[in-house]
Design an enzyme around this catalytic site. Structure first.
Site, PDB file in Angstrom:
ATOM      1  N   SER A   5       0.855  -1.191   0.000  1.00 23.66           N
ATOM      2  CA  SER A   5       0.000   0.000   0.000  1.00 23.66           C
ATOM      3  C   SER A   5       0.891   1.242   0.000  1.00 23.66           C
ATOM      4  CB  SER A   5      -0.918  -0.010   1.221  1.00 23.66           C
ATOM      5  OG  SER A   5      -0.191  -0.272   2.399  1.00 23.66           O
ATOM      6  N   GLU A   7       1.323   5.527   0.999  1.00 25.83           N
ATOM      7  CA  GLU A   7       0.857   6.703   1.732  1.00 25.83           C
ATOM      8  C   GLU A   7       1.232   7.988   0.973  1.00 25.83           C
ATOM      9  OE1 GLU A   7       1.448   7.119   6.117  1.00 25.83           O
ATOM     10  OE2 GLU A   7       2.453   8.982   5.538  1.00 25.83           O
ATOM     11  N   ASP A  99       0.579  14.452  16.673  1.00 26.15           N
ATOM     12  CA  ASP A  99       1.702  14.920  17.502  1.00 26.15           C
ATOM     13  C   ASP A  99       1.210  15.954  18.495  1.00 26.15           C
ATOM     14  OD1 ASP A  99       3.718  13.296  16.509  1.00 26.15           O
ATOM     15  OD2 ASP A  99       3.857  14.523  14.700  1.00 26.15           O
ATOM     16  N   PHE A 209      13.923  14.041  10.291  1.00 25.81           N
ATOM     17  CA  PHE A 209      12.629  13.416  10.586  1.00 25.81           C
ATOM     18  C   PHE A 209      12.828  12.202  11.499  1.00 25.81           C
ATOM     19  CE2 PHE A 209       8.822  10.965   8.823  1.00 25.81           C
ATOM     20  CZ  PHE A 209       7.936  11.609   9.668  1.00 25.81           C
ATOM     21  N   HIS A 259       3.854  -1.358   3.597  1.00 31.36           N
ATOM     22  CA  HIS A 259       3.309  -0.012   3.362  1.00 31.36           C
ATOM     23  C   HIS A 259       4.474   0.915   3.008  1.00 31.36           C
ATOM     24  CE1 HIS A 259       0.242   3.096   3.917  1.00 31.36           C
ATOM     25  NE2 HIS A 259       1.094   3.809   4.620  1.00 31.36           N
TER      26      HIS A 259
HETATM   27  P1  FAD Z   1      -0.715   6.214  20.310  1.00 29.78           P
HETATM   28  O1  FAD Z   1      -1.006   4.784  20.208  1.00 29.78           O
HETATM   29  O2  FAD Z   1      -1.806   7.104  20.691  1.00 29.78           O
HETATM   30  O3  FAD Z   1       0.482   6.367  21.334  1.00 29.78           O
HETATM   31  C1  FAD Z   1       0.959   7.636  21.749  1.00 29.78           C
HETATM   32  C2  FAD Z   1       1.517   7.469  23.159  1.00 29.78           C
HETATM   33  O4  FAD Z   1       0.458   7.150  24.053  1.00 29.78           O
HETATM   34  C3  FAD Z   1       2.506   6.313  23.273  1.00 29.78           C
HETATM   35  O5  FAD Z   1       3.479   6.688  24.191  1.00 29.78           O
HETATM   36  C4  FAD Z   1       1.656   5.176  23.807  1.00 29.78           C
HETATM   37  O6  FAD Z   1       2.415   4.213  24.496  1.00 29.78           O
HETATM   38  C5  FAD Z   1       0.702   5.927  24.722  1.00 29.78           C
HETATM   39  N1  FAD Z   1      -0.594   5.283  24.901  1.00 29.78           N
HETATM   40  C6  FAD Z   1      -1.492   4.998  23.928  1.00 29.78           C
HETATM   41  N2  FAD Z   1      -2.575   4.414  24.459  1.00 29.78           N
HETATM   42  C7  FAD Z   1      -2.369   4.343  25.793  1.00 29.78           C
HETATM   43  C8  FAD Z   1      -3.132   3.847  26.870  1.00 29.78           C
HETATM   44  N3  FAD Z   1      -4.346   3.321  26.687  1.00 29.78           N
HETATM   45  N4  FAD Z   1      -2.601   3.938  28.100  1.00 29.78           N
HETATM   46  C9  FAD Z   1      -1.392   4.492  28.302  1.00 29.78           C
HETATM   47  N5  FAD Z   1      -0.614   4.971  27.301  1.00 29.78           N
HETATM   48  C10 FAD Z   1      -1.100   4.899  26.058  1.00 29.78           C
HETATM   49  N6  FAD Z   1       0.411  12.130  12.500  1.00 29.78           N
HETATM   50  C11 FAD Z   1      -0.405  13.077  11.994  1.00 29.78           C
HETATM   51  O7  FAD Z   1      -0.548  14.158  12.572  1.00 29.78           O
HETATM   52  N7  FAD Z   1      -1.089  12.856  10.823  1.00 29.78           N
HETATM   53  C12 FAD Z   1      -0.996  11.691  10.144  1.00 29.78           C
HETATM   54  O8  FAD Z   1      -1.637  11.523   9.103  1.00 29.78           O
HETATM   55  C13 FAD Z   1      -0.146  10.678  10.662  1.00 29.78           C
HETATM   56  N8  FAD Z   1      -0.020   9.474  10.050  1.00 29.78           N
HETATM   57  C14 FAD Z   1       0.712   8.476  10.625  1.00 29.78           C
HETATM   58  C15 FAD Z   1       0.739   7.205  10.044  1.00 29.78           C
HETATM   59  C16 FAD Z   1       1.451   6.163  10.629  1.00 29.78           C
HETATM   60  C17 FAD Z   1       1.437   4.794   9.986  1.00 29.78           C
HETATM   61  C18 FAD Z   1       2.191   6.400  11.822  1.00 29.78           C
HETATM   62  C19 FAD Z   1       2.985   5.289  12.439  1.00 29.78           C
HETATM   63  C20 FAD Z   1       2.180   7.661  12.410  1.00 29.78           C
HETATM   64  C21 FAD Z   1       1.443   8.705  11.833  1.00 29.78           C
HETATM   65  N9  FAD Z   1       1.358   9.964  12.414  1.00 29.78           N
HETATM   66  C22 FAD Z   1       0.553  10.943  11.867  1.00 29.78           C
HETATM   67  C23 FAD Z   1       2.136  10.279  13.624  1.00 29.78           C
HETATM   68  C24 FAD Z   1       1.311  10.019  14.901  1.00 29.78           C
HETATM   69  O9  FAD Z   1       0.195  10.864  14.946  1.00 29.78           O
HETATM   70  C25 FAD Z   1       2.247  10.321  16.072  1.00 29.78           C
HETATM   71  O10 FAD Z   1       3.293   9.393  16.112  1.00 29.78           O
HETATM   72  C26 FAD Z   1       1.549  10.388  17.409  1.00 29.78           C
HETATM   73  O11 FAD Z   1       2.454  10.980  18.317  1.00 29.78           O
HETATM   74  C27 FAD Z   1       1.109   9.033  17.948  1.00 29.78           C
HETATM   75  O12 FAD Z   1      -0.065   8.615  17.432  1.00 29.78           O
HETATM   76  P2  FAD Z   1      -0.558   7.095  17.564  1.00 29.78           P
HETATM   77  O13 FAD Z   1      -2.041   7.098  17.522  1.00 29.78           O
HETATM   78  O14 FAD Z   1       0.149   6.239  16.602  1.00 29.78           O
HETATM   79  O15 FAD Z   1       0.010   6.692  18.985  1.00 29.78           O
END
Ligand code: FAD
Length: 280
Positions: A5, A7, A99, A209, A259
């Protein structure tokens, strides 16, 4: 056979738009399983992302997923957005936290108007419509997480909430990914974890990055690009060789899906995919 896929990100200028729309047909011809479009943190590219998704849907027959982040957006707004996407037949969402802006600190305080964790967001989306949901995964641990183990538990919560797959942050050493799969298996995580690979179009920009994402740059990678700062053609050859090797190794290890973070460019990604198609 390994499927793949792509992105993309929504273009910010006419020049970037030309780049995206001229790369798209070449990439679409590789017949990816799906393509995704990123979303600016806090909804900053909401319109641009949606427009890009809609145009891609119209111009290709390939399923398109839209990235969505929940930070700084109230639940009721995300619900409206989810309904709107479902109506527009955008049924695959890459659900992410986004972020952290300077105005917030992690972990968030509880607030009934906002989702606290991505697992809550996944649940919220699925309570509106039966979306296909992908989430992010971090083989070198998310920078905000105290440990890989804690991050794996967070990933499991997102998968238990209903995510269909996790897509990893990019990495250059495949052994980091294989180790992550082993650790995931140990905690009973059986949702597919798709490797996310980044073609290196600009080594210096990629390093900046990678530093933000805490992605390791192995010494051998530094060595390969050393002295190529003003030699773009040689640098592209090296980047191609690196991506081809990563892809070949994953495919040989029966990784079912890869991906690619295309950066809206067809170069490098297409050649690696063509190799996959010819030698699945
Ligand atoms: P999460 O799973 O929310 O984790 C973030 C932190 O919270 C981690 O430290 C985790 O351990 C902790 N955490 C999560 N759930 C819990 C819980 N229940 N209890 C305690 N701690 C918890 N960013 C953008 O702004 N736009 C995009 O389009 C974008 N696309 C992305 C695509 C991919 C494939 C990836 C890998 C990242 C992308 N990002 C994007 C970046 C992403 O938004 C950041 O990395 C962000 O900081 C984390 O988001 P997440 O939902 O992956 O992480």
């Amino acid at each position: 056979m390994t499927t793949f896929s792509f992105e993309f990100f929504p273009p910010k200028s006419d020049k970037m738009a030309d780049q995206l729309w001229s790369a798209l047909p070449t990439l679409a011809k590789c017949n990816p399983a799906f393509m995704t479009v990123t979303y600016g943190a806090g909804g900053s590219t909401r319109e641009a992302t949606l427009e890009t998704v809609m145009r891609m849907q119209k111009e290709t027959k390939i399923p398109i997923a839209m990235h969505l982040t929940y930070l700084s957006t109230p639940i009721h707004t995300l619900n409206q957005l989810a309904d709107d996407l479902w109506e527009k037949e955008i049924t695959h969402i890459v659900a992410l936290r986004g972020d952290m802006p300077d105005t917030l600190s992690w972990p968030l305080d509880t607030d009934q108007n906002y989702f606290q964790y991505t697992s809550d967001f996944v649940e919220g989306l699925l309570s509106r419509h039966p979306f296909e949901i992908s989430v992010g995964a971090y083989p070198e641990k998310h920078p905000d997480s105290p440990s890989l183990q804690a991050d794996l538990i967070a990933l499991k919560k997102k998968c238990d909430a209903g995510a269909t797959r996790a897509i990893t942050q990019f990495f250059f050493d495949n052994s980091i990914y294989y180790k992550f799969l082993e650790e995931a298996q140990k905690i009973g995580l059986s949702t597919p974890i798709v490797p996310g690979l980044l073609p290196i179009h600009d080594f210096t920009a990629m390093k900046k990055f990678a530093a933000r994402c805490h992605t390791t740059i192995p010494n051998w990678l530094e060595d390969k690009f050393s002295g190529l700062e003003d030699k773009p053609e040689d640098a592209q050859k090296v980047a191609q060789e690196i991506l081809n090797t990563q892809v070949e190794c994953l495919s040989k290890n029966d990784v079912p899906h890869i991906h690619f973070y295309t950066l809206n460019k067809s170069q490098i990604t297409v050649e690696s995919c063509q190799k996959l198609i010819k030698h699945p």
